[in-house]
Design an enzyme around this catalytic site. Structure first.
Site, PDB file in Angstrom:
ATOM      1  N   ASN A 277       0.957  -1.168  -0.080  1.00  0.00           N
ATOM      2  CA  ASN A 277       0.013   0.028  -0.183  1.00  0.00           C
ATOM      3  C   ASN A 277       0.847   1.249   0.011  1.00  0.00           C
ATOM      4  O   ASN A 277       1.806   1.266   0.707  1.00  0.00           O
ATOM      5  CB  ASN A 277      -0.986  -0.080   1.156  1.00  0.00           C
ATOM      6  CG  ASN A 277      -0.546  -0.238   2.535  1.00  0.00           C
ATOM      7  OD1 ASN A 277       0.553  -0.836   2.700  1.00  0.00           O
ATOM      8  ND2 ASN A 277      -0.893   0.276   3.487  1.00  0.00           N
TER       9      ASN A 277
ATOM     10  N   GLU B 286      -3.208  -4.759  -3.019  1.00  0.00           N
ATOM     11  CA  GLU B 286      -3.666  -5.515  -4.177  1.00  0.00           C
ATOM     12  C   GLU B 286      -3.837  -4.821  -5.468  1.00  0.00           C
ATOM     13  O   GLU B 286      -3.409  -5.126  -6.556  1.00  0.00           O
ATOM     14  CB  GLU B 286      -4.920  -6.138  -3.964  1.00  0.00           C
ATOM     15  CG  GLU B 286      -5.106  -7.043  -2.304  1.00  0.00           C
ATOM     16  CD  GLU B 286      -5.428  -5.945  -1.082  1.00  0.00           C
ATOM     17  OE1 GLU B 286      -4.911  -4.896  -1.084  1.00  0.00           O
ATOM     18  OE2 GLU B 286      -6.209  -6.537  -0.575  1.00  0.00           O
TER      19      GLU B 286
HETATM   20  N1  THU Z   1      -5.437  -1.601   2.777  1.00  0.00           N
HETATM   21  C1  THU Z   1      -4.782  -2.419   1.694  1.00  0.00           C
HETATM   22  O1  THU Z   1      -3.553  -2.064   1.250  1.00  0.00           O
HETATM   23  N2  THU Z   1      -5.365  -3.608   1.048  1.00  0.00           N
HETATM   24  C2  THU Z   1      -6.837  -3.716   1.513  1.00  0.00           C
HETATM   25  O2  THU Z   1      -7.429  -4.537   1.120  1.00  0.00           O
HETATM   26  C3  THU Z   1      -7.392  -2.885   2.786  1.00  0.00           C
HETATM   27  C4  THU Z   1      -6.620  -1.686   3.172  1.00  0.00           C
HETATM   28  C5  THU Z   1      -4.668  -0.267   2.948  1.00  0.00           C
HETATM   29  C6  THU Z   1      -5.061   0.973   2.609  1.00  0.00           C
HETATM   30  C7  THU Z   1      -4.356   1.942   3.673  1.00  0.00           C
HETATM   31  O3  THU Z   1      -3.128   2.324   3.411  1.00  0.00           O
HETATM   32  C8  THU Z   1      -4.345   0.692   4.925  1.00  0.00           C
HETATM   33  O4  THU Z   1      -4.443  -0.354   4.472  1.00  0.00           O
HETATM   34  C9  THU Z   1      -5.665   1.324   5.958  1.00  0.00           C
HETATM   35  O5  THU Z   1      -6.765   1.114   5.396  1.00  0.00           O
END
Ligand code: THU
Length: 134
Positions: A42, A55
């Protein structure tokens, strides 16, 4: 590459997470039919709502390299004890690539001591995708 290896690749990817705002590092690893693995993590932004999920980054990386199908498995890891499942937007993004190649990948939702294996079609039933437009 085994499922455990795929999870390890996702955890490794999370090491590069840019998540200074949430402090919630997520890793994703996509495995394709030819054995290729593409990872993502992320990437947040000072404008909070612009955060990119792990993802989505992984799918974008793969598609930017020309991949259009063959998605067999997805590992998702988070920092928490509970297995992490992809957010709604990521389910839709994963579905695009999966449906293009006619696969229904297993999603390895990984927690500290537990892996939940859930098919993408279970996470996103009755999906709208490329096939819906034809
Ligand atoms: N996040 C992801 O990378 N994938 C997900 O499926 C759920 C949430 C990230 C987004 C944000 O940077 C952090 O997790 C908190 O929500």
């Amino acid at each position: 590459m085994t499922d455990s290896d795929l999870i390890a690749a996702a955890r490794q990817a999370a090491e590069n997470s840019y998540s200074p705002y949430s402090r919630f590092a997520v890793g994703a690893a996509l495995r394709f039919a030819d054995g290729t693995v593409v990872t993502g993590t992320n990437i947040e932004n000072a404008s909070y709502g612009l955060a990119l999920c792990a993802e989505t980054v992984a799918v974008a990386k793969a598609m930017a390299d020309g991949v259009r199908g063959g998605l067999e498995a997805v590992a998702v890891t988070g920092p928490g004890v509970e297995p992490i499942t992809p957010c709604g937007r990521c389910r839709q993004v994963l579905n695009e690539l999966a449906q293009l190649g006619g696969t229904n990948p297993v999603v390895l939702c990984t927690g500290e001591n537990e892996v939940r294996r859930i098919r993408l079609s279970e996470l996103l039933p009755h999906a709208f995708g490329p096939a819906s437009l034809s």
